[in-house]
Scaffold this motif. Structure first.
Motif, PDB file in Angstrom:
ATOM      1  N   ALA A  17      -0.824  38.936  24.534  1.00  0.00           N
ATOM      2  CA  ALA A  17      -0.511  37.710  25.278  1.00  0.00           C
ATOM      3  C   ALA A  17      -1.765  37.161  25.958  1.00  0.00           C
ATOM      4  N   LEU A  18      -2.552  38.061  26.494  1.00  0.00           N
ATOM      5  CA  LEU A  18      -3.775  37.668  27.199  1.00  0.00           C
ATOM      6  C   LEU A  18      -4.741  36.931  26.272  1.00  0.00           C
ATOM      7  N   ARG A  19      -5.047  37.539  25.119  1.00  0.00           N
ATOM      8  CA  ARG A  19      -6.010  36.934  24.196  1.00  0.00           C
ATOM      9  C   ARG A  19      -5.513  35.576  23.678  1.00  0.00           C
ATOM     10  N   LEU A  20      -4.209  35.499  23.383  1.00  0.00           N
ATOM     11  CA  LEU A  20      -3.666  34.240  22.862  1.00  0.00           C
ATOM     12  C   LEU A  20      -3.678  33.151  23.929  1.00  0.00           C
ATOM     13  N   ALA A  21      -3.289  33.530  25.154  1.00  0.00           N
ATOM     14  CA  ALA A  21      -3.249  32.527  26.232  1.00  0.00           C
ATOM     15  C   ALA A  21      -4.664  32.048  26.550  1.00  0.00           C
ATOM     16  N   GLU A  22      -5.629  32.964  26.485  1.00  0.00           N
ATOM     17  CA  GLU A  22      -7.023  32.563  26.725  1.00  0.00           C
ATOM     18  C   GLU A  22      -7.486  31.527  25.698  1.00  0.00           C
ATOM     19  N   ARG A  23      -6.912  31.612  24.486  1.00  0.00           N
ATOM     20  CA  ARG A  23      -7.274  30.653  23.429  1.00  0.00           C
ATOM     21  C   ARG A  23      -6.423  29.387  23.486  1.00  0.00           C
ATOM     22  N   GLY A  24      -5.572  29.274  24.480  1.00  0.00           N
ATOM     23  CA  GLY A  24      -4.819  28.038  24.669  1.00  0.00           C
ATOM     24  C   GLY A  24      -3.450  28.015  24.010  1.00  0.00           C
ATOM     25  N   ALA A  25      -3.002  29.142  23.445  1.00  0.00           N
ATOM     26  CA  ALA A  25      -1.657  29.148  22.842  1.00  0.00           C
ATOM     27  C   ALA A  25      -0.594  29.148  23.941  1.00  0.00           C
ATOM     28  N   ALA A  26       0.554  28.569  23.640  1.00  0.00           N
ATOM     29  CA  ALA A  26       1.692  28.659  24.569  1.00  0.00           C
ATOM     30  C   ALA A  26       2.359  29.996  24.286  1.00  0.00           C
ATOM     31  N   VAL A  27       2.384  30.863  25.280  1.00  0.00           N
ATOM     32  CA  VAL A  27       2.873  32.234  25.053  1.00  0.00           C
ATOM     33  C   VAL A  27       4.089  32.500  25.932  1.00  0.00           C
ATOM     34  N   TYR A  69     -10.312  44.517  28.295  1.00  0.00           N
ATOM     35  CA  TYR A  69      -9.025  44.093  28.879  1.00  0.00           C
ATOM     36  C   TYR A  69      -9.118  44.100  30.414  1.00  0.00           C
ATOM     37  N   LEU A  70      -9.644  45.208  30.963  1.00  0.00           N
ATOM     38  CA  LEU A  70      -9.786  45.295  32.424  1.00  0.00           C
ATOM     39  C   LEU A  70     -10.676  44.178  32.943  1.00  0.00           C
ATOM     40  N   TYR A  71     -11.722  43.881  32.187  1.00  0.00           N
ATOM     41  CA  TYR A  71     -12.653  42.818  32.583  1.00  0.00           C
ATOM     42  C   TYR A  71     -11.931  41.462  32.561  1.00  0.00           C
ATOM     43  N   ALA A  72     -11.167  41.240  31.500  1.00  0.00           N
ATOM     44  CA  ALA A  72     -10.483  39.943  31.355  1.00  0.00           C
ATOM     45  C   ALA A  72      -9.432  39.722  32.444  1.00  0.00           C
ATOM     46  N   ILE A  73      -8.866  40.802  32.955  1.00  0.00           N
ATOM     47  CA  ILE A  73      -7.841  40.630  34.003  1.00  0.00           C
ATOM     48  C   ILE A  73      -8.450  40.822  35.404  1.00  0.00           C
ATOM     49  N   GLY A  74      -9.761  40.984  35.450  1.00  0.00           N
ATOM     50  CA  GLY A  74     -10.460  41.088  36.737  1.00  0.00           C
ATOM     51  C   GLY A  74     -10.173  42.383  37.468  1.00  0.00           C
ATOM     52  N   ALA A  75     -10.029  43.492  36.727  1.00  0.00           N
ATOM     53  CA  ALA A  75      -9.603  44.739  37.379  1.00  0.00           C
ATOM     54  C   ALA A  75     -10.568  45.905  37.176  1.00  0.00           C
ATOM     55  N   ILE A 205      -1.535  46.707  34.975  1.00  0.00           N
ATOM     56  CA  ILE A 205      -0.362  45.865  34.728  1.00  0.00           C
ATOM     57  C   ILE A 205      -0.300  44.662  35.681  1.00  0.00           C
ATOM     58  N   ASP A 206      -0.317  44.916  36.990  1.00  0.00           N
ATOM     59  CA  ASP A 206      -0.167  43.802  37.941  1.00  0.00           C
ATOM     60  C   ASP A 206      -1.280  42.753  37.788  1.00  0.00           C
ATOM     61  N   PRO A 207      -2.551  43.162  37.663  1.00  0.00           N
ATOM     62  CA  PRO A 207      -3.592  42.132  37.480  1.00  0.00           C
ATOM     63  C   PRO A 207      -3.413  41.366  36.164  1.00  0.00           C
ATOM     64  N   ALA A 208      -2.861  42.032  35.147  1.00  0.00           N
ATOM     65  CA  ALA A 208      -2.627  41.345  33.861  1.00  0.00           C
ATOM     66  C   ALA A 208      -1.545  40.285  34.037  1.00  0.00           C
ATOM     67  N   GLY A 404      -2.935  45.184  20.254  1.00  0.00           N
ATOM     68  CA  GLY A 404      -2.569  43.870  20.786  1.00  0.00           C
ATOM     69  C   GLY A 404      -3.638  42.830  20.465  1.00  0.00           C
ATOM     70  N   PHE A 405      -4.890  43.222  20.633  1.00  0.00           N
ATOM     71  CA  PHE A 405      -5.987  42.299  20.307  1.00  0.00           C
ATOM     72  C   PHE A 405      -5.965  41.973  18.800  1.00  0.00           C
ATOM     73  N   ALA A 406      -5.673  42.983  17.982  1.00  0.00           N
ATOM     74  CA  ALA A 406      -5.667  42.765  16.524  1.00  0.00           C
ATOM     75  C   ALA A 406      -4.547  41.796  16.130  1.00  0.00           C
TER      76      ALA A 406
END
Ligand code: FAD
Length: 438
Positions: A17-27, A69-75, A205-208, A404-406
């Motif tokens: 969900a994270l990678r798709l939303a970062e690319r602008g998809a409606a998730v 993943y941790l980096y992308a969610i700021g954790a 989980i919570d930061p994601a 998930g990334f794949a």
């Protein structure tokens, strides 16, 4: 893609969900439970009066997808670590203690240093372990390494059982080889252990969820998928407990549920169908100040003990033998090992909680590995994710996040790879120690 429905909010689903939303998809992220995180979560335990994790989870710096993943969610700063790669052990049969300390570079000169390697082992023992690289798909861990040696008992066995969650005489050697290739073979920098400073949910989980919210992802908790309507080539509808969704031509689905649920929803797709248990015991006790974040135990019932903020937590992997033993019997049995590891009085036993995860992970046997499906399915807009898919790794946080990334990549959201050096820089502040209750 106009919309992607990600089903399952464990780490695989969250990562997708994270990678798709970062690319602008409606998730839209659908989760059957009332809480996200799946097999990696924290919750308040009333009998202990504090939050605990469902199980102890260890990451290493070499888990580059987990770090991305941790980096992308700021954790990244929610994790804590020892100073460098340090794995403290105690042999409960002999009372010996040692700390395995691989040096940071790729050339493993640590195996020549008695103070860094396992006591009672020789350089040749480590070199012989290179034989694992030639393991065939059918070979087990004990067939690939010398199961009679001291190194096996004191290092390969505890490592393999923890990483594969499968007994050494059944676990696939190829999976252990991959784990070692991504850790020891890359040097001590990659092996540096990381654990959540507070808890699994607070780190992973919570930061994601907060990041997904900021990206406009709709998260539906308590939303159980019952069936997937399909034509020969596409998924066309999703049937949830609380209503149906008709899929548009450009909609896609990522199924990031557990293997048994995926098998039920998509009959005919091969998935692992044999599982192994993990047993966790939590004790409301404080470890002496300055004691290690975790200790590996050899020759006892407990295997790894973790020092958390308010509890000492024990993990026993491939623990099917304990599933029918009463919690009242397990608590003192494991506490004796914990008390010895952290040099605490055995009496009185502190308040405790036993958590049995019967189907913690798929059994990492060669036969089960052969049943792991790829990301893509025969239905063009339906992808699979989960630690049980064909990631090449055992069922781990790293494997779940990679899957998930794949799946996101298969729908057009490219992966972002991190080098080991950039990950090391990211976790540099992780030396801040875990705060203890007292
Ligand atoms: C006790 C324990 C200790 C562990 N220790 C470690 C460790 O030290 N290091 C490590 O790397 N890994 C460890 N692991 C493994 C790690 O936790 C898992 O690999 C990872 O969490 C799996 O994530 P996942 O997203 O693939 O699956 P899950 O976390 O199982 O997520 C699947 C999600 O799908 C949801 N779902 C199921 N059915 C439906 C449905 N019909 N509709 C909607 N949603 C549904 C579930 O509720 C769940 O939230 C451990 C696991 C356990 C249990």
């Amino acid at each position: 893609m106009t919309r992607v429905h990600v089903v399952g909010a464990g780490l695989a689903g969250l990562a997708a969900a994270l990678r798709l939303a970062e690319r602008g998809a409606a998730v839209v992220l659908h989760e059957a439970g009332r809480q996200a995180g799946g097999r990696c979560r924290s919750y308040f335990d009333a009998s202990l009066g504090c939050r605990i994790d469902n199980g102890n989870h260890l990451l290493i710096v070499g888990n580059t997808a987990a770090m991305a993943y941790l980096y992308a969610i700021g954790a990244t700063d929610t994790m804590t670590s020892s100073d460098g790669a340090a794995y403290p052990f105690v042999d409960l049969a002999t009372g010996e203690r040692w700390t395995l300390r691989p040096n940071s570079g790729r050339v493993p000169w640590w195996i020549f240093s008695r103070g860094r390697r396992v006591p009672g082992t020789r350089v040749g023992d480590y070199i012989r372990a290179l034989g694992l690289r030639r393991a065939e798909t059918e070979t087990t861990v004990s067939q690939s390494l010398d199961p009679e040696g001291v190194l096996f008992r004191r290092l390969w066995q505890p490592l393999a059982v923890a990483a594969l969650n499968t007994e050494v005489d059944q676990g696939a050697a190829t999976l252990l080889n991959r784990v070692l290739a991504e850790s020891f073979a890359r040097g001590g920098s990659a092996c540096r252990p990381l654990v959540p400073r507070e808890g699994l949910s607070e780190s992973l989980i919570d930061p994601a969820l907060a990041r997904l919210g900021a990206l406009g992802v709709e998260v539906r908790l308590g939303s159980r998928l019952r069936a997937i309507a399909r034509t020969e080539s596409r998924a066309v509808g999703l049937d949830f407990d609380d209503g149906q969704i008709e899929l548009e031509e450009s909609d896609a689905v990522i199924l990031a549920v557990t293997a048994p649920v995926a098998a039920r929803l998509l009959p005919g797709i091969d998935t692992p169908n044999e599982f192994r248990a993990i047993l966790n015991a939590h004790y409301r006790a404080a470890a002496p100040a300055g004691s290690p974040l975790f200790i590996g135990l050899v020759g006892g019932s407990a295997e790894w003990v973790f020092r958390k903020r308010e509890v000492l937590s024990v993990t026993v992997s491939a623990a099917d033998r304990f599933m029918d033993t009463a919690a009242e019997e397990l608590a003192p049995l494991l506490w004796r090992d914990v008390a010895r590891a952290y040099e605490l009085p055995v009496d009185p036993m502190p308040p405790w909680q036993i958590v049995k995860e019967r189907r913690a992970t798929f059994a990492a046997t060669p036969a089960q590995v052969a049943r792991r499906p790829k990301t893509r399915t025969p239905w063009a807009n339906l992808m699979l994710a989960g630690d049980w898919t064909d990631t090449g790794l055992p069922a781990t946080i790293e494997g779940a996040i990679r899957s998930g990334f794949a799946a996101a990549e298969a729908l057009g959201a490219p992966q972002k790879h991190l080098s080991l050096a950039s990950v090391e820089a990211m976790v540099a502040p992780a030396r801040r120690p875990v705060a203890t209750r007292d």
